[in-house]
Design an enzyme around this catalytic site. Structure first.
Site, mmCIF file in Angstrom:
data_model
loop_
_atom_site.group_PDB
_atom_site.id
_atom_site.type_symbol
_atom_site.label_atom_id
_atom_site.label_comp_id
_atom_site.label_asym_id
_atom_site.label_seq_id
_atom_site.Cartn_x
_atom_site.Cartn_y
_atom_site.Cartn_z
ATOM 1 N N GLY A 13 -4.424 -1.499 3.884
ATOM 2 C CA GLY A 13 -3.178 -2.267 3.964
ATOM 3 C C GLY A 13 -2.532 -2.182 5.336
ATOM 4 N NE ARG A 17 6.183 -2.097 1.669
ATOM 5 C CZ ARG A 17 5.793 -1.962 0.414
ATOM 6 N NH1 ARG A 17 6.679 -1.871 -0.561
ATOM 7 N NH2 ARG A 17 4.506 -1.913 0.090
ATOM 8 N N GLY A 84 -4.650 -7.946 -0.800
ATOM 9 C CA GLY A 84 -4.188 -7.287 -2.018
ATOM 10 C C GLY A 84 -5.144 -6.215 -2.498
ATOM 11 C CG ASN A 175 -0.118 0.989 -11.330
ATOM 12 O OD1 ASN A 175 -0.847 1.971 -11.476
ATOM 13 N ND2 ASN A 175 -0.413 -0.037 -10.545
ATOM 14 C CE LYS A 356 -3.579 28.772 32.952
ATOM 15 N NZ LYS A 356 -4.052 28.038 34.119
ATOM 16 C CG ASN A 391 -2.378 30.182 38.358
ATOM 17 O OD1 ASN A 391 -1.339 29.824 38.906
ATOM 18 N ND2 ASN A 391 -2.787 29.677 37.219
ATOM 19 C CE1 TYR A 392 -4.444 23.616 41.260
ATOM 20 C CE2 TYR A 392 -2.110 23.089 41.493
ATOM 21 C CZ TYR A 392 -3.440 22.686 41.397
ATOM 22 O OH TYR A 392 -3.743 21.353 41.441
HETATM 23 C C1 UD1 Z 1 0.761 -0.743 -5.677
HETATM 24 C C2 UD1 Z 1 0.559 -1.360 -7.067
HETATM 25 C C3 UD1 Z 1 1.751 -1.002 -7.932
HETATM 26 C C4 UD1 Z 1 1.897 0.515 -8.012
HETATM 27 C C5 UD1 Z 1 1.955 1.149 -6.611
HETATM 28 C C6 UD1 Z 1 1.822 2.654 -6.735
HETATM 29 C C7 UD1 Z 1 -0.762 -3.424 -6.898
HETATM 30 C C8 UD1 Z 1 -0.718 -4.905 -6.837
HETATM 31 N N1 UD1 Z 1 0.423 -2.795 -6.976
HETATM 32 O O1 UD1 Z 1 1.912 -1.352 -5.109
HETATM 33 O O2 UD1 Z 1 1.580 -1.525 -9.251
HETATM 34 O O3 UD1 Z 1 3.049 0.847 -8.769
HETATM 35 O O4 UD1 Z 1 0.868 0.687 -5.786
HETATM 36 O O5 UD1 Z 1 1.970 3.313 -5.500
HETATM 37 O O6 UD1 Z 1 -1.837 -2.862 -6.907
HETATM 38 N N2 UD1 Z 1 -4.273 -1.895 0.298
HETATM 39 C C9 UD1 Z 1 -5.525 -2.269 0.736
HETATM 40 N N3 UD1 Z 1 -5.766 -3.590 0.908
HETATM 41 C C10 UD1 Z 1 -4.853 -4.546 0.652
HETATM 42 C C11 UD1 Z 1 -3.586 -4.162 0.207
HETATM 43 C C12 UD1 Z 1 -3.315 -2.817 0.045
HETATM 44 O O7 UD1 Z 1 -6.396 -1.428 0.970
HETATM 45 O O8 UD1 Z 1 -5.183 -5.726 0.836
HETATM 46 C C13 UD1 Z 1 -4.002 -0.462 0.158
HETATM 47 C C14 UD1 Z 1 -2.865 0.020 1.028
HETATM 48 O O9 UD1 Z 1 -3.369 0.509 2.265
HETATM 49 C C15 UD1 Z 1 -2.240 1.129 0.203
HETATM 50 C C16 UD1 Z 1 -2.610 0.762 -1.231
HETATM 51 O O10 UD1 Z 1 -3.618 -0.210 -1.170
HETATM 52 O O11 UD1 Z 1 -2.784 2.397 0.517
HETATM 53 C C17 UD1 Z 1 -1.423 0.202 -2.021
HETATM 54 O O12 UD1 Z 1 -0.917 -0.942 -1.348
HETATM 55 P P1 UD1 Z 1 0.647 -1.204 -1.250
HETATM 56 O O13 UD1 Z 1 0.850 -2.470 -0.536
HETATM 57 O O14 UD1 Z 1 1.332 0.004 -0.802
HETATM 58 O O15 UD1 Z 1 0.971 -1.460 -2.807
HETATM 59 P P2 UD1 Z 1 2.354 -1.227 -3.552
HETATM 60 O O16 UD1 Z 1 3.269 -2.354 -3.275
HETATM 61 O O17 UD1 Z 1 2.847 0.141 -3.290
HETATM 62 CA CA CA Z 2 2.257 1.796 -1.931
#
Ligand code: UD1
Ligand code: CA
Length: 460
Positions: A13, A17, A84, A175, A356, A391-392
């Protein structure tokens, strides 16, 4: 083929934020990256294979984990390419078989205890679920996916914050981001994920409702301690995780016999070792691979990084980097040990002394305002106030040897390469450029001349 336990850890991801140049999962918590805790947890639970999904700033994540027992899969990222958590898992489709048990974790949740993940896996295997989600009941569910259950408590879906109705937003079961699936069940549903949601993403969470509509068995496992699921999406959440992790670390040391005067203001990295009956005052920072012995007292703004401290030492408001300190050594206040220094038993390094790349022998004392750089100092040496090891020469560094029992008078300069022999004396204020042999006194300064009546002649 024998079935495996495969973990898939999502770390592709953008981490928008966080507002950071550093990928979110590489931010440190108690000195270790967020992602390392997640991977460690999988390793501790003896997963047969650990797959890390990388995407945004993939190179940096790969680099940080190049020595780890993990496989990387790249999630393509860019305009027009889906995004996602569901899409991320799809990138690892060829890393698991239909018979495998696939554990999925998000790379931004470092606080899960190893036992929690272990218990979850046992539960899934015991119940033989096609899919199972680890959930938590929380005080403030904002931002997390909500768990939707039917009247009979069967889980039927997960709704993200941004897609939730007011009624769904009131649900406090969320979740945690941890799932386990049978390989076949996951494969069959991943291909049918759609982007018909407010974020236009492929949500992994939608796998749950697809499994339910296929008539597959879906379970939920509620964890007792909501603190474990804290995810890091912002700097505020990073700070909360740091707080929890630091408290866990400090409490573990207290259980092992270490006294903390104020744990909230004492920073001890994960992996630091501290012996019994050591006492840590507020403001102490212990970083990296640091080992502290027994009966050590660390006071004030003392920062120790990648160093080993023996038993019975007292260190006051000092900075120690990549050095070894043996037993019963006193340091500070306001001393600095720079890399590759070794202080033997009973050494005293006092106010405003810098050391050092030097070895300082047993019971040698440098009480005030000195620089010991590139030195081999024997035992029982007295290094006076203001002594400088020069030393230098502007191009190269040279070593200074001071043999046991020597006395280096205040404000002397030892211009390296130079050697002061055993039991030799250097008179205060001397600049020594030639070797001094055993037992000699070396005086290098012009003779003092006193002129009587000079002041009254000048004024008259
Ligand atoms: C996600 C869950 C949410 C859960 C929360 C828990 C989904 C849609 N939502 O939301 O239900 O409550 O985690 O912490 O799954 N990532 C990728 N590739 C992507 C997008 C994200 O590898 O395309 C990775 C990010 O690096 C991160 C993780 O997935 O480590 C979660 O992504 P993030 O965007 O933080 O999801 P949340 O909004 O926290
Ligand atoms: Ca997250």
């Amino acid at each position: 083929m024998e079935s495996l336990k495969v973990s898939i850890i999502l770390a592709a991801g953008e981490g928008t934020r966080m507002k950071s140049k550093l990928p979110k999962v590489l931010h440190p918590v108690a000195g270790k990256s967020v992602l390392s805790y997640v991977v460690d947890n999988c390793i501790a639970n003896e997963m047969g294979k650990n797959v890390v999904i990388v995407g945004h700033k993939a190179e940096k994540v790969r680099e940080a984990f190049e020595d780890w027992d993990v496989i990387f899969r790249e999630q393509p990222v860019g305009p027009g390419i889906p995004y996602g958590t569901g899409f991320a898992v799809k990138s690892a489709m060829d890393e698991f078989c239909d018979e495998d048990l696939v554990l999925i974790l998000t790379g931004d949740t470092p606080l899960f205890q190893k036992e929690t993940i272990g218990n979850f896996l046992n539960y899934v295997e015991e119940k033989d679920f096609d899919g199972c989600v680890l959930t938590a009941i929380v005080n403030n569910p904002f931002g997390y996916g909500r768990i939707i259950r039917k009247e009979n408590s069967q889980i039927v879906g997960i709704v993200e914050e941004k897609d939730a109705s007011d009624k769904e937003k009131a649900i406090t079961e969320v979740n945690t981001g941890v799932f386990a699936f049978k390989g076949s069940a996951l494969r069959n549903t991943l291909d049918r994920l759609e982007t018909n949601n407010s974020q236009k993403e492929l949500y992994l969470t939608d796998v749950v409702k697809l499994l339910v509509s296929d008539g597959k068995s879906v379970g939920g496992y509620i964890i007792g301690n909501e603190e474990e699921m804290l995810g890091i999406n912002s700097r505020i959440q990073l700070c909360r995780c740091e707080e929890v992790m630091r408290r866990r670390i400090n409490e573990k040391h207290m259980e092992n016999g270490v006294t903390f005067l104020d744990p909230a203001s004492t920073v001890v990295d994960a992996g630091v070792e501290i012996g019994r009956d050591s006492v840590l005052y507020p403001g102490v920072i212990l970083q990296g691979n640091t080992i502290i012995g027994e009966d050590v007292t660390l006071i004030g703004s003392t920062r120790i990084f990648n160093s080993k401290i023996g038993n019975g030492c007292v260190i006051d408001n000092s900075c120690i980097e990549q050095s070894v300190v043996e037993n019963e050594v006193t340091i500070g206040p306001y001393a600095h040990l720079r890399p590759n220094s070794q202080l033997m038993d009973g050494v005293h390094i006092g106010n405003f002394v810098e050391v050092k790349n030097s070895i300082v022998g047993e019971k040698t004392k440098a009480g005030h305002l000195a620089y010991i750089g590139d030195g081999d100092v024997g035992s029982g040496v007295n290094i006076g106030c203001g002594v400088i090891f020069a030393n230098y020469n502007g191009h190269k560094k040279f070593r200074t040897v001071v043999e046991e029992g020597a006395f280096i008078g205040s404000n002397s300069n030892l211009v390296a390469p130079v050697k002061v022999g055993k039991d030799a004396y250097i008179a205060a204020g001397s600049t020594i450029t030639k070797d001094v042999s055993e037992g000699e006194l070396s005086v290098e300064r012009s003779q003092q001349k006193n002129i009587p009546g000079w002041t009254s002649r000048k004024n008259g």
